[in-house]
Design an enzyme around this catalytic site. Structure first.
Site, PDB file in Angstrom:
ATOM      1  N   THR A  40       0.797  -1.269   0.006  1.00  0.00           N
ATOM      2  CA  THR A  40       0.207  -0.148   0.084  1.00  0.00           C
ATOM      3  C   THR A  40       0.896   1.201   0.012  1.00  0.00           C
ATOM      4  O   THR A  40       2.003   1.213   0.605  1.00  0.00           O
ATOM      5  CB  THR A  40      -0.799  -0.016   1.251  1.00  0.00           C
ATOM      6  OG1 THR A  40      -0.145   0.002   2.483  1.00  0.00           O
ATOM      7  CG2 THR A  40      -1.926  -1.044   1.099  1.00  0.00           C
ATOM      8  N   ASN A  42       0.796   4.953   1.619  1.00  0.00           N
ATOM      9  CA  ASN A  42      -0.016   5.711   2.500  1.00  0.00           C
ATOM     10  C   ASN A  42       0.159   7.323   2.043  1.00  0.00           C
ATOM     11  O   ASN A  42       1.300   7.702   1.464  1.00  0.00           O
ATOM     12  CB  ASN A  42       0.672   5.372   3.894  1.00  0.00           C
ATOM     13  CG  ASN A  42       0.436   4.131   4.302  1.00  0.00           C
ATOM     14  OD1 ASN A  42       0.417   3.045   3.779  1.00  0.00           O
ATOM     15  ND2 ASN A  42       0.261   3.910   5.578  1.00  0.00           N
ATOM     16  N   GLU A 127      -4.919   4.545   3.284  1.00  0.00           N
ATOM     17  CA  GLU A 127      -3.883   3.511   2.318  1.00  0.00           C
ATOM     18  C   GLU A 127      -4.535   2.960   1.002  1.00  0.00           C
ATOM     19  O   GLU A 127      -5.592   2.678   0.732  1.00  0.00           O
ATOM     20  CB  GLU A 127      -3.493   2.256   3.332  1.00  0.00           C
ATOM     21  CG  GLU A 127      -3.271   2.564   4.709  1.00  0.00           C
ATOM     22  CD  GLU A 127      -2.989   1.600   5.483  1.00  0.00           C
ATOM     23  OE1 GLU A 127      -2.294   0.433   5.077  1.00  0.00           O
ATOM     24  OE2 GLU A 127      -3.573   1.502   6.724  1.00  0.00           O
TER      25      GLU A 127
END
Length: 189
Positions: A40, A42, A127
């Site tokens: 992911t 962020n 995310e």
């Protein structure tokens, strides 16, 4: 459909689409790649438009685009800052200098807006999982994204495997929705 899934209409409905400016890709907890196998990106919640404050905690889908923040093609790691995570691992901020042309295309994205109860977060995080295989990390680059719909509320999980299974289902649902003409036409932003 899972019991928690929200029906996805054939095209975005209010409050969607929601489009962000380019936001910084910052270091998260390192769980997406390391623990879940689902990397992911962020972004700081404070860089998002105010409309995001009113979004329900949960899983959303849309499109995203990355851009490098530096033209520095130097591969020498000493020219880019590092950041230590609480678990002792280090993040190398290359500002997206190693992104390939295909990495800079508009990509499908599934994003979590929430507290991640499985991990007991103390603050809300945003995310993004860009549905694409990247050869390199891109911490320090920037990402702009357009949220087009809601998949489900945030849930707690009894196991990591259950969480991973639901994320994979979220990705499949997002890809199906984004292929619909009402969503596909939203990819140019």
């Amino acid at each position: 459909m899972r019991p928690s899934d929200v029906p996805i209409p054939s095209s975005p409905t209010a409050p969607f689409p929601l489009t962000t400016p380019f936001c910084d890709v910052v270091a998260g907890f390192g769980r997406g790649s390391a623990q879940l196998g689902i990397p992911t990106a962020n972004v700081p919640a404070e860089q998002l438009p105010e409309d995001f404050d009113s979004l329900a905690l949960g899983v959303y889908f849309g499109f995203a685009r990355l851009q490098p923040t530096s033209n520095d093609e130097d591969d020498d790691h000493h020219h880019h800052p590092h950041q230590a995570r609480p678990d002792g691992s280090h993040v190398h901020f290359n500002n997206g200098s190693r992104l390939a042309t295909e990495d800079l295309q508009t990509l499908p994205v599934v994003l979590s807006v929430g507290m991640n109860p499985f991990y007991h977060n103390q603050t809300k995080t945003v995310e993004l999982h860009l549905v694409h295989t990247f050869a390199h990390d891109f911490y320090g680059a920037q990402v702009k994204f357009r949220v087009l719909g809601y998949i489900r509320p945030e849930l707690d999980y009894t196991s990591r495997d259950a969480l991973i299974a639901d994320i994979r289902t979220d990705i499949a649902l997002a890809q199906r929705a984004l292929a619909l003409p009402g969503y596909a036409q939203q990819s140019d932003f």
